[in-house]
Write a protein that holds these residues in place. Structure first.
Motif, PDB file in Angstrom:
ATOM      1  N   GLY A  71      -0.210  26.051 -10.475  1.00  0.00           N
ATOM      2  CA  GLY A  71       0.213  24.890  -9.699  1.00  0.00           C
ATOM      3  C   GLY A  71      -0.911  23.893  -9.551  1.00  0.00           C
ATOM      4  O   GLY A  71      -2.049  24.144  -9.936  1.00  0.00           O
ATOM      5  N   PRO A  72      -0.591  22.742  -8.970  1.00  0.00           N
ATOM      6  CA  PRO A  72      -1.618  21.713  -8.800  1.00  0.00           C
ATOM      7  C   PRO A  72      -2.615  22.140  -7.740  1.00  0.00           C
ATOM      8  O   PRO A  72      -2.302  22.948  -6.873  1.00  0.00           O
ATOM      9  CB  PRO A  72      -0.816  20.485  -8.348  1.00  0.00           C
ATOM     10  N   PRO A  73      -3.818  21.593  -7.807  1.00  0.00           N
ATOM     11  CA  PRO A  73      -4.797  21.932  -6.784  1.00  0.00           C
ATOM     12  C   PRO A  73      -4.319  21.428  -5.425  1.00  0.00           C
ATOM     13  O   PRO A  73      -3.585  20.447  -5.345  1.00  0.00           O
ATOM     14  CB  PRO A  73      -6.068  21.190  -7.233  1.00  0.00           C
ATOM     15  N   PRO A  74      -4.717  22.081  -4.369  1.00  0.00           N
ATOM     16  CA  PRO A  74      -4.293  21.629  -3.049  1.00  0.00           C
ATOM     17  C   PRO A  74      -4.882  20.257  -2.743  1.00  0.00           C
ATOM     18  O   PRO A  74      -5.976  19.924  -3.219  1.00  0.00           O
ATOM     19  CB  PRO A  74      -4.836  22.686  -2.094  1.00  0.00           C
ATOM     20  N   PRO A  75      -4.184  19.448  -1.967  1.00  0.00           N
ATOM     21  CA  PRO A  75      -4.722  18.139  -1.633  1.00  0.00           C
ATOM     22  C   PRO A  75      -5.948  18.294  -0.742  1.00  0.00           C
ATOM     23  O   PRO A  75      -6.055  19.268   0.014  1.00  0.00           O
ATOM     24  CB  PRO A  75      -3.581  17.447  -0.881  1.00  0.00           C
ATOM     25  N   PRO A  76      -6.858  17.335  -0.835  1.00  0.00           N
ATOM     26  CA  PRO A  76      -8.046  17.416   0.022  1.00  0.00           C
ATOM     27  C   PRO A  76      -7.637  17.237   1.484  1.00  0.00           C
ATOM     28  O   PRO A  76      -6.615  16.601   1.777  1.00  0.00           O
ATOM     29  CB  PRO A  76      -8.920  16.254  -0.452  1.00  0.00           C
ATOM     30  N   PRO A  77      -8.409  17.799   2.392  1.00  0.00           N
ATOM     31  CA  PRO A  77      -8.054  17.627   3.810  1.00  0.00           C
ATOM     32  C   PRO A  77      -8.193  16.179   4.223  1.00  0.00           C
ATOM     33  O   PRO A  77      -8.982  15.422   3.645  1.00  0.00           O
ATOM     34  CB  PRO A  77      -9.084  18.514   4.537  1.00  0.00           C
ATOM     35  N   PRO A  78      -7.417  15.757   5.213  1.00  0.00           N
ATOM     36  CA  PRO A  78      -7.525  14.367   5.674  1.00  0.00           C
ATOM     37  C   PRO A  78      -8.887  14.124   6.300  1.00  0.00           C
ATOM     38  O   PRO A  78      -9.503  15.050   6.842  1.00  0.00           O
ATOM     39  CB  PRO A  78      -6.402  14.225   6.698  1.00  0.00           C
ATOM     40  N   PRO A  79      -9.354  12.903   6.207  1.00  0.00           N
ATOM     41  CA  PRO A  79     -10.672  12.591   6.808  1.00  0.00           C
ATOM     42  C   PRO A  79     -10.592  12.750   8.325  1.00  0.00           C
ATOM     43  O   PRO A  79      -9.554  12.551   8.940  1.00  0.00           O
ATOM     44  CB  PRO A  79     -10.926  11.134   6.431  1.00  0.00           C
ATOM     45  N   PRO A  80     -11.720  13.129   8.918  1.00  0.00           N
ATOM     46  CA  PRO A  80     -11.733  13.323  10.398  1.00  0.00           C
ATOM     47  C   PRO A  80     -11.557  12.039  11.153  1.00  0.00           C
ATOM     48  O   PRO A  80     -11.735  10.975  10.749  1.00  0.00           O
ATOM     49  CB  PRO A  80     -13.093  13.941  10.676  1.00  0.00           C
ATOM     50  N   ASP A 133       0.825  -1.200   0.000  1.00  0.00           N
ATOM     51  CA  ASP A 133       0.000   0.000   0.000  1.00  0.00           C
ATOM     52  C   ASP A 133       0.861   1.253   0.000  1.00  0.00           C
ATOM     53  O   ASP A 133       1.885   1.330   0.666  1.00  0.00           O
ATOM     54  CB  ASP A 133      -0.912   0.024   1.232  1.00  0.00           C
ATOM     55  N   VAL A 134       0.435   2.207  -0.771  1.00  0.00           N
ATOM     56  CA  VAL A 134       1.005   3.540  -0.737  1.00  0.00           C
ATOM     57  C   VAL A 134      -0.036   4.399  -0.036  1.00  0.00           C
ATOM     58  O   VAL A 134      -1.212   4.365  -0.401  1.00  0.00           O
ATOM     59  CB  VAL A 134       1.278   4.073  -2.160  1.00  0.00           C
ATOM     60  N   THR A 135       0.389   5.135   0.958  1.00  0.00           N
ATOM     61  CA  THR A 135      -0.581   5.933   1.696  1.00  0.00           C
ATOM     62  C   THR A 135      -1.169   7.000   0.788  1.00  0.00           C
ATOM     63  O   THR A 135      -0.510   7.477  -0.140  1.00  0.00           O
ATOM     64  CB  THR A 135       0.069   6.617   2.917  1.00  0.00           C
ATOM     65  N   PRO A 136      -2.413   7.378   1.048  1.00  0.00           N
ATOM     66  CA  PRO A 136      -3.017   8.449   0.245  1.00  0.00           C
ATOM     67  C   PRO A 136      -2.183   9.735   0.294  1.00  0.00           C
ATOM     68  O   PRO A 136      -2.055  10.434  -0.702  1.00  0.00           O
ATOM     69  CB  PRO A 136      -4.389   8.645   0.889  1.00  0.00           C
ATOM     70  N   GLN A 137      -1.601  10.019   1.434  1.00  0.00           N
ATOM     71  CA  GLN A 137      -0.772  11.218   1.570  1.00  0.00           C
ATOM     72  C   GLN A 137       0.457  11.127   0.667  1.00  0.00           C
ATOM     73  O   GLN A 137       0.807  12.090  -0.015  1.00  0.00           O
ATOM     74  CB  GLN A 137      -0.349  11.401   3.019  1.00  0.00           C
ATOM     75  N   ASP A 138       1.110   9.957   0.632  1.00  0.00           N
ATOM     76  CA  ASP A 138       2.276   9.785  -0.239  1.00  0.00           C
ATOM     77  C   ASP A 138       1.873   9.883  -1.709  1.00  0.00           C
ATOM     78  O   ASP A 138       2.574  10.490  -2.515  1.00  0.00           O
ATOM     79  CB  ASP A 138       2.959   8.441   0.020  1.00  0.00           C
ATOM     80  N   ARG A 139       0.737   9.293  -2.055  1.00  0.00           N
ATOM     81  CA  ARG A 139       0.263   9.350  -3.439  1.00  0.00           C
ATOM     82  C   ARG A 139      -0.017  10.797  -3.837  1.00  0.00           C
ATOM     83  O   ARG A 139       0.374  11.235  -4.911  1.00  0.00           O
ATOM     84  CB  ARG A 139      -0.984   8.494  -3.630  1.00  0.00           C
TER      85      ARG A 139
END
Length: 104
Positions: free
Chosen positions: A95-104, A52-58
């Motif tokens: 630039g690229p769009p900002p990443p979505p916030p992490p889920p709560p 698995d690659v973490t969503p944050q790393d991806r």
């Protein structure tokens, strides 16, 4: 060392000759192209790997790839003056769009 730049050829299919020419004469462009290729390969492997690659790393890899793509568009625009690369370069300045916030 010869490079195939397969990922770049897929991303910029009509600019393959320019990519090879720039990579052979411009070390900065060659570095950008190699970094783009490496990130493209890592993302491709992540999609087919059982690890698995973490969503944050991806998201970080995808953001870096988008940043490199914008820099490559700018380099192609500067060398060729071709509107298609210049338009993409201008669009990529945000630039690229900002990443979505992490889920709560």
């Amino acid at each position: 060392m010869a490079h195939s730049f397969a990922g770049l050829a897929g991303e910029f299919p009509t600019a393959v000759p320019e990519i090879f020419e720039l990579a052979s004469i411009d070390p900065v462009f060659a570095h950008l192209a190699e970094a783009f290729e490496e990130i493209t390969q890592v993302l491709a492997e992540a999609e087919t790997s059982i690890e698995d690659v973490t969503p944050q790393d991806r998201r970080a890899l995808e953001a870096r790839r988008a940043e490199l793509r914008a820099q490559l568009y700018t380099a192609l625009c500067n060398v060729t003056g071709d509107d298609r690369w210049c338009d993409e370069a201008a669009a990529g300045t945000e630039g690229p769009p900002p990443p979505p916030p992490p889920p709560p």
